[in-house]
Design an enzyme around this catalytic site. Structure first.
Site, PDB file in Angstrom:
ATOM      1  N   GLU A 196      48.276  36.859  23.141  1.00 44.87           N
ATOM      2  CA  GLU A 196      46.869  37.195  23.368  1.00 44.87           C
ATOM      3  C   GLU A 196      46.463  38.495  22.709  1.00 44.87           C
ATOM      4  OE1 GLU A 196      45.714  36.831  27.562  1.00 44.87           O
ATOM      5  OE2 GLU A 196      47.482  37.946  28.134  1.00 44.87           O
TER       6      GLU A 196
ATOM      7  N   TRP B 155      35.437  49.415  44.990  1.00 47.35           N
ATOM      8  CA  TRP B 155      36.294  48.253  44.741  1.00 47.35           C
ATOM      9  C   TRP B 155      36.856  47.910  46.104  1.00 47.35           C
ATOM     10  CZ3 TRP B 155      36.944  44.827  41.081  1.00 47.35           C
ATOM     11  CH2 TRP B 155      38.089  44.033  41.056  1.00 47.35           C
TER      12      TRP B 155
ATOM     13  N   HIS C  92      69.568  23.488  24.038  1.00 52.34           N
ATOM     14  CA  HIS C  92      68.940  22.161  24.089  1.00 52.34           C
ATOM     15  C   HIS C  92      67.825  22.023  23.044  1.00 52.34           C
ATOM     16  CE1 HIS C  92      71.230  21.147  27.637  1.00 52.34           C
ATOM     17  NE2 HIS C  92      70.919  22.337  28.128  1.00 52.34           N
TER      18      HIS C  92
ATOM     19  N   ASN D  56      38.035  56.836  48.810  1.00 48.28           N
ATOM     20  CA  ASN D  56      38.818  55.985  47.913  1.00 48.28           C
ATOM     21  C   ASN D  56      40.210  55.897  48.516  1.00 48.28           C
ATOM     22  OD1 ASN D  56      39.895  54.640  45.670  1.00 48.28           O
ATOM     23  ND2 ASN D  56      40.487  56.578  44.731  1.00 48.28           N
ATOM     24  N   GLY D  57      40.775  54.705  48.569  1.00 47.05           N
ATOM     25  CA  GLY D  57      42.140  54.565  49.078  1.00 47.05           C
ATOM     26  C   GLY D  57      42.201  53.612  50.254  1.00 47.05           C
TER      27      GLY D  57
ATOM     28  N   LYS E 258      51.677  37.906  26.448  1.00 43.63           N
ATOM     29  CA  LYS E 258      51.036  39.182  26.081  1.00 43.63           C
ATOM     30  C   LYS E 258      50.956  39.321  24.564  1.00 43.63           C
ATOM     31  CE  LYS E 258      49.335  40.025  28.959  1.00 43.63           C
ATOM     32  NZ  LYS E 258      49.342  39.424  30.234  1.00 43.63           N
TER      33      LYS E 258
ATOM     34  N   ARG F 221      35.894  51.877  37.682  1.00 42.53           N
ATOM     35  CA  ARG F 221      36.857  51.955  38.788  1.00 42.53           C
ATOM     36  C   ARG F 221      36.511  50.989  39.932  1.00 42.53           C
ATOM     37  NH1 ARG F 221      40.211  56.419  38.959  1.00 42.53           N
ATOM     38  NH2 ARG F 221      40.396  56.129  41.187  1.00 42.53           N
TER      39      ARG F 221
ATOM     40  N   GLU G 168      55.838  35.712  30.238  1.00 41.95           N
ATOM     41  CA  GLU G 168      54.745  36.691  30.287  1.00 41.95           C
ATOM     42  C   GLU G 168      54.785  37.603  29.046  1.00 41.95           C
ATOM     43  OE1 GLU G 168      52.043  37.138  31.601  1.00 41.95           O
ATOM     44  OE2 GLU G 168      51.578  39.264  31.598  1.00 41.95           O
TER      45      GLU G 168
ATOM     46  N   CYS H 181      38.316  53.155  43.871  1.00 42.88           N
ATOM     47  CA  CYS H 181      36.864  53.333  43.825  1.00 42.88           C
ATOM     48  C   CYS H 181      36.557  54.560  42.985  1.00 42.88           C
ATOM     49  CB  CYS H 181      36.308  53.557  45.225  1.00 42.88           C
ATOM     50  SG  CYS H 181      36.773  52.271  46.392  1.00 42.88           S
TER      51      CYS H 181
ATOM     52  N   LYS I 243      37.694  37.497  30.423  1.00 42.02           N
ATOM     53  CA  LYS I 243      38.448  38.047  31.548  1.00 42.02           C
ATOM     54  C   LYS I 243      38.530  37.044  32.682  1.00 42.02           C
ATOM     55  CE  LYS I 243      40.739  41.140  33.764  1.00 42.02           C
ATOM     56  NZ  LYS I 243      42.156  41.168  33.403  1.00 42.02           N
TER      57      LYS I 243
HETATM   58  O1  M6R Z   1      41.795  35.734  37.269  1.00 44.12           O
HETATM   59  P1  M6R Z   1      43.019  34.855  37.215  1.00 44.12           P
HETATM   60  O2  M6R Z   1      44.249  35.575  37.633  1.00 44.12           O
HETATM   61  O3  M6R Z   1      42.828  33.581  37.969  1.00 44.12           O
HETATM   62  O4  M6R Z   1      43.175  34.478  35.693  1.00 44.12           O
HETATM   63  C1  M6R Z   1      44.178  33.600  35.281  1.00 44.12           C
HETATM   64  C2  M6R Z   1      44.360  33.640  33.795  1.00 44.12           C
HETATM   65  O5  M6R Z   1      43.177  33.266  33.136  1.00 44.12           O
HETATM   66  C3  M6R Z   1      44.775  35.032  33.309  1.00 44.12           C
HETATM   67  O6  M6R Z   1      45.955  35.454  33.924  1.00 44.12           O
HETATM   68  C4  M6R Z   1      44.986  35.015  31.792  1.00 44.12           C
HETATM   69  O7  M6R Z   1      46.116  34.270  31.475  1.00 44.12           O
HETATM   70  C5  M6R Z   1      45.069  36.417  31.230  1.00 44.12           C
HETATM   71  N1  M6R Z   1      44.423  36.451  29.961  1.00 44.12           N
HETATM   72  C6  M6R Z   1      46.459  36.905  31.067  1.00 44.12           C
HETATM   73  O8  M6R Z   1      46.568  38.113  30.424  1.00 44.12           O
END
Ligand code: M6R
Length: 638
Positions: free
Chosen positions: A514, A87, A530, A113-114, A511, A39, A507, A2, A633
């Site tokens: 994206e 938060w 394969h 906060n915490g 990264k 935050r 992952e 927070c 997001k």
């Molecule tokens: O909010 P969520 O965890 O459900 O979102 C899932 C995906 O949209 C999210 O992880 C997306 O792949 C991100 N851009 C990864 O960095």
């Protein structure tokens, strides 16, 4: 996580004159909250000392809602105020759960906060003494406790001999009773020009002014008013008045803070001095994992996931788990599968949410559907959860956003405590999701008797060591960044891993796609022969996540062979391996070591260099790492 601001003062002094700048306590606190909103933004509140009473306003939703409330129902002008942007952790994002919370029958206001780990037992004790509670928060318990201790201190005169005001003394006594992580700020109507704060495992900085002083979760809480700041140490109490700042430890022993000058601009201050939220969030990961572990086990290491709300008998009857998620969260789900199957012996499937309900899945009342979502609003996952419920499954949500739709519609929830993730690409939420998945696996193993209590306690101890190990990886990340800069013109990167290293490889590739818009693929290393090995040509960069030799030895040996195979075909091999693993040195063009850790927990470490690499490479290309093109997001459409 927070945002917290405190102020006491006489309106500030105009630089170079003796005139007052004329800001009120509320002006300062609201400006600080605006800067700290990153935050947490599910509710906000303020309290000021009016003529002779505490007055507060609080509102769920973004800060704008609080501003509207203050316009409709203004607060009196005051020289002392505290403010909070929340938060949510304990209790949903409602008006009632918003801070400040009141104690001492409304004469004291407190923000926090915490996570207070022992709040439940204190609440029981206070209830027995006649205290009543209006919210579901751990904060209200702290407010009531502080209020009750304050009353005792006033009535007994305790502490007055030391020249310490009663509120400071009460805060010292209160802090000694609390476990977990907390920053607490309190004001009391008896003491109109004092703000008292306590800090344990949670951030707090002091700002120094002329005839005014400030407190903030970080310097952005007061950066518009002063550049002089003081660091507060662990387990310390600070009392600010317009003219003074005094620091003690929880036992009342005087302490000194270290003054520093803030030379960041205001935008950099919000990012903790990092150039982007993404970098800040990568560096927040030790805290995100530590906070997600907080309050989940007792002193003997016995897990207590009280918030789960599913009858233990029902959990014992689970004969299949289906994990549903998208993107990064789905990779956390894949790590979960390895851990849950290993620890609990429950067959576990992982499925992309958007594929799940179109394939006629076999779901029964003994199926536990675990959804993983940072936002809790991903439409694909929400629809899949609804479908699973219709089919009679029990649904459990691992989520970072308190009060969001998926946990609300699920039978049970296990919140991750990563704090708000602002950068579109997920980093700290991923590690927090994996941590929560481990907790779930261990809890099921405990409940179903698959593991001895001592074994569970040992794994919890290892998990407790992870935040410091992540910090070690972060502290030695210069070489990764250097390599990323050298590779800024790269067109394609491959990632290989096995076992829990396989989702890490995927992952790492995600990264890079994206953030840096580079073609990247993650493969199970065993799959190379394969097909994917045809992609290897001279200079093709390949990251390889090498499993620990202390796991299944044969797996380690097989991955080392894979490295040799691709190296022989010209690949530029970049290896992530465990400290002390020399077997890969001859075949690795670059090698990044991570601290030793139990093999199943390794994703919490091996992921970090891959995040840093993607972020640094995108930065070297001049791209906006916080808001990559074409992405959102929270994906709230199917
Ligand atoms: O909010 P969520 O965890 O459900 O979102 C899932 C995906 O949209 C999210 O992880 C997306 O792949 C991100 N851009 C990864 O960095």
């Amino acid at each position: 996580m927070c945002g917290i601001v405190g102020y006491v003062g006489r309106g500030g002094t105009v630089a170079g004159s003796s005139g007052t700048a004329g800001h009120t306590a509320l002006d300062v606190v609201m400006e600080g909250l605006r800067r700290l909103e990153y935050r947490g933004y599910d509710s906000a509140g303020v309290a000021v000392l009016g003529e002779d009473s505490i007055e507060s306003r609080k509102k769920s939703g973004k800060l704008a809602n609080l501003v509207a409330e203050l316009n409709a129902d203004p607060l009196p002008t005051s020289m002392t105020a505290i403010g909070h942007t929340r938060w949510a952790t304990h209790g949903g994002p409602t008006d009632q759960n918003a801070h400040p919370h009141l104690g001492d029958q409304g004469r004291l206001a407190l923000i926090h906060n915490g996570i207070i780990e022992n709040f439940a037992e204190i609440k029981v004790r206070l209830r027995a003494e006649g205290h009543e509670f209006e919210s579901e928060t751990d904060t209200e318990v702290a407010a009531e406790l502080l209020g009750s201790i304050y009353r005792g201190v006033v009535e007994s005169g305790d502490g007055a001999d030391d020249g310490v005001d009663h509120l400071t003394h009460a805060m010292q006594l209160t802090s000694r009773q609390l476990e977990g992580a907390f920053t607490l700020l309190a004001i009391h109507q008896d003491l109109p020009d004092i703000v008292v704060a306590a800090r344990r495992n949670s951030p707090l900085v002091i700002g120094l002014g002329e005839n005014e002083n400030f407190l903030g979760s970080d310097v952005s809480g007061f950066i518009d008013f002063t550049r002089r700041a003081v660091e507060l140490g662990q387990d310390q109490i600070v009392t600010i008045t317009p003219e003074s700042v005094s620091i003690t430890d929880f036992d009342g022993v005087p302490a000194e803070g270290k003054e520093f000058h803030v030379d960041w601009d205001a935008a950099a201050a919000e990012k903790g001095g990092f150039p982007s939220f993404m970098e800040k969030e990568i560096h927040d990961q030790p805290e995100a994992v530590a906070d997600t572990l907080l309050g989940r086990s007792d002193v003997d290491g016995k897990l207590m996931l009280d918030e789960l709300r599913i009858d233990p008998a029902a959990l014992k009857s689970v004969d299949k788990i289906i994990v549903l998620a998208c993107g990064t969260s789905a990779y956390a789900g894949q790590v979960a599968k390895y851990a849950i199957e290993h620890w609990c012996r429950i067959p576990t499937e992982v499925e992309l949410s958007h594929e799940f309900r179109y394939r006629d899945p076999i779901v029964t009342p003994n199926t536990l559907v675990v959804s993983i979502s940072q936002s809790g609003e991903t439409m694909d996952t929400l629809m899949a959860v609804r479908y699973a419920k219709e089919q009679g499954a029990k649904t459990l949500s691992i989520c970072n956003t308190n009060g969001s739709t998926i946990p609300r519609e699920s039978d049970a929830v296990l919140y991750t405590h990563a704090g708000p993730e602002i950068a579109v690409a997920s980093t700290k939420a991923f590690l927090a999701q994996i941590t929560a998945a481990y907790l779930l696996g261990l809890y099921l193993a405990q409940l179903r008797g698959n593991k001895f209590q001592g074994e569970i306690a040992d794994i919890m101890t290892e998990l407790g060591r992870i935040p410091a190990k992540i910090q070690e990886v972060l502290d030695h990340s210069e070489d990764v960044k250097q390599l990323a800069q050298e590779m800024a013109q790269t067109k394609s990167v491959l990632f290989l891993g096995r076992h829990v290293g396989f989702p890490v490889a995927m992952e790492g590739a995600l990264k890079l796609k994206e953030l840096a818009y580079i073609h990247a693929e993650g493969f199970a290393a065993g799959e190379l022969k394969h097909g994917p090995i045809a992609l290897i040509e001279e200079g093709q960069p390949v990251f390889v996540v090498v499993p620990s030799r202390r796991g299944r030895d044969s797996l380690h040996a097989k991955v080392v062979s894979n490295i040799q195979e691709i190296r022989a075909r010209g690949a530029k091999t970049i290896v992530i391996a465990e400290e002390g693993d020399e077997s890969v040195r001859d075949y690795a063009e670059h090698i990044f070591y991570i601290p030793e850790t139990p093999p199943l927990l390794a994703p919490l470490l091996t992921t970090v260099p891959l995040q840093i690499f993607a972020c640094a490479l995108a930065t070297a290309k001049g791209l906006d790492v916080d808001q990559p093109r074409n992405l959102a997001k929270s994906v709230t459409v199917e």
